[in-house]
Design a protein around this motif. Sequence first.
Motif, short mmCIF file in Angstrom:
data_model
loop_
_atom_site.label_atom_id
_atom_site.label_comp_id
_atom_site.label_asym_id
_atom_site.label_seq_id
_atom_site.Cartn_x
_atom_site.Cartn_y
_atom_site.Cartn_z
N ARG A 149 0.83 -1.21 0.00
CA ARG A 149 0.00 0.00 0.00
C ARG A 149 0.86 1.26 0.00
NH1 ARG A 149 -3.83 -1.06 5.03
NH2 ARG A 149 -1.77 -1.66 5.85
N LEU A 150 2.12 1.10 0.43
CA LEU A 150 3.04 2.24 0.33
C LEU A 150 3.26 2.65 -1.12
CD1 LEU A 150 5.82 1.34 2.95
CD2 LEU A 150 4.07 3.11 3.14
N LEU A 151 3.30 1.65 -2.00
CA LEU A 151 3.54 1.96 -3.42
C LEU A 151 2.35 2.70 -4.02
CD1 LEU A 151 5.45 1.66 -5.81
CD2 LEU A 151 4.36 -0.54 -6.32
N SER A 152 1.15 2.19 -3.79
CA SER A 152 -0.04 2.86 -4.33
C SER A 152 -0.27 4.21 -3.66
CB SER A 152 -1.27 1.96 -4.15
OG SER A 152 -1.48 1.68 -2.78
N GLY A 153 -0.01 4.26 -2.34
CA GLY A 153 -0.17 5.54 -1.65
C GLY A 153 0.84 6.58 -2.11
N GLY A 154 2.10 6.13 -2.34
CA GLY A 154 3.11 7.06 -2.83
C GLY A 154 2.81 7.55 -4.23
N ALA A 155 2.30 6.65 -5.08
CA ALA A 155 1.93 7.06 -6.44
C ALA A 155 0.81 8.09 -6.42
CB ALA A 155 1.53 5.83 -7.26
N GLY A 156 -0.20 7.84 -5.61
CA GLY A 156 -1.29 8.81 -5.52
C GLY A 156 -0.84 10.14 -4.97
N LEU A 157 0.07 10.10 -3.98
CA LEU A 157 0.55 11.34 -3.37
C LEU A 157 1.41 12.16 -4.32
CD1 LEU A 157 0.86 13.09 -0.78
CD2 LEU A 157 2.87 11.68 -0.22
N ILE A 158 2.43 11.53 -4.91
CA ILE A 158 3.38 12.26 -5.75
C ILE A 158 2.74 12.68 -7.07
CG2 ILE A 158 5.59 12.16 -6.92
CD1 ILE A 158 5.77 12.30 -3.88
N TYR A 159 2.08 11.74 -7.74
CA TYR A 159 1.45 12.08 -9.02
C TYR A 159 0.33 13.10 -8.83
CZ TYR A 159 3.91 8.27 -11.38
OH TYR A 159 4.87 7.45 -11.91
N GLY A 160 -0.46 12.92 -7.78
CA GLY A 160 -1.55 13.86 -7.54
C GLY A 160 -1.06 15.26 -7.23
N TYR A 161 -0.03 15.35 -6.39
CA TYR A 161 0.50 16.67 -6.05
C TYR A 161 1.13 17.34 -7.26
CZ TYR A 161 3.44 20.21 -3.86
OH TYR A 161 4.04 21.40 -3.52
N THR A 162 1.93 16.57 -8.02
CA THR A 162 2.63 17.14 -9.17
C THR A 162 1.69 17.55 -10.29
OG1 THR A 162 4.49 15.69 -8.63
CG2 THR A 162 4.54 16.75 -10.78
N ALA A 163 0.53 16.93 -10.39
CA ALA A 163 -0.40 17.23 -11.47
C ALA A 163 -1.45 18.26 -11.06
CB ALA A 163 -1.09 15.94 -11.95
N PHE A 164 -2.12 18.04 -9.93
CA PHE A 164 -3.29 18.87 -9.60
C PHE A 164 -2.93 20.21 -9.00
CE2 PHE A 164 -5.07 14.53 -9.59
CZ PHE A 164 -6.08 14.71 -10.52
N VAL A 165 -1.85 20.28 -8.23
CA VAL A 165 -1.50 21.57 -7.62
C VAL A 165 -1.10 22.61 -8.67
CG1 VAL A 165 0.12 22.72 -6.06
CG2 VAL A 165 -0.93 20.56 -5.40
N PRO A 166 -0.19 22.31 -9.62
CA PRO A 166 0.11 23.33 -10.64
C PRO A 166 -1.06 23.64 -11.55
CG PRO A 166 1.21 21.26 -11.15
CD PRO A 166 0.68 21.13 -9.77
N VAL A 167 -1.92 22.65 -11.84
CA VAL A 167 -3.10 22.92 -12.66
C VAL A 167 -4.05 23.86 -11.93
CG1 VAL A 167 -5.17 21.89 -13.67
CG2 VAL A 167 -2.95 20.80 -14.00
N GLY A 168 -4.25 23.62 -10.63
CA GLY A 168 -5.12 24.52 -9.86
C GLY A 168 -4.54 25.92 -9.74
#
Length: 300
Positions: A149-168
């Motif tokens: 779950r660390l792998l899926s959680g890390g993917a959601g955290l890093i990819y989500g932050y890198t994509a949604f924060v600059p778009v917002g």
Amino acid sequence: MSNRGYDVVVDVDQEGDLGHTDLQEDLEFHSSNFDDPSSTSSTKIPPDSSTSFLPGPATSSSSNSNTKHYLWTLSFYAQAFDVDTAEVLRRCLAALYPRANFLDVLEGNPDLYGPIWIATTVVVILFLTGTISQYLAHSGKEHFAYDFRLLSGGAGLIYGYTAFVPVGLWAVLRWWFRVEGANLLEFVCLYGYADLVWVPVALVSWSPLSIFNLIFVALGFAASAFFLLRNLYPVLSATDVKTSKILLVVVLALHAGLAIAIKILFFAAGSPVGGPKDTPQEGVGGGDKGERVVRMMMRF
């Protein structure tokens, strides 16, 4: 016979024939039109574009640069990967050692190749070092099991932050404050290369020593936050002073949330709110509450 006093010596045959010297019959004389400006334009020979090895005129290049790339075409996404390995490495070095504004380093050609691979590398390394940190904190009473779950959680955290924060951030600047200098691809590229600092942080934060892990994560947060604020300030300052300060605080707060999530999710063995990594029994208090909260958020 001496040629003293003569400028030209002419050889003649015995009959005295100087040859055929009737120039009027062999040559035709025409009046010059060099002074006529209209004659130069009429006699200009156009270049053969089919056989020329030189680049075309400026009008042709400008027409190509103004070509529209639609969202559903492959050329729209291909322009974001128009970099080579040497250029990506140069940008990675500029992100780790920010001696100049990173937007100037991009030179008007932001890419997604580097951010995608950097985010993927960060996810994998965080999973590996987080697993090592859990193993070292394990009491040894039970068999250690990998927590994928660390792998899926890390993917959601890093990819989500890198994509949604600059778009917002780009959407707020472009559609709310009407900042024309805001560029979506530059923002995503900036946040993507800012993730690079978490690679060395993760490589040294796997130890069970709490104070060292906390210092390393804090240093990574400070370095990446400085990198973001330094490069975002010229764009955010296009708004009024109060708004730019508020946006800078929001950017800093979101980045602090990322650092705290990385510390709790992957290196909670040394977290101030953490405890041992053993699985708590039902109905018994203890365990890492902060880690369970973050993991529950990652499931959604």
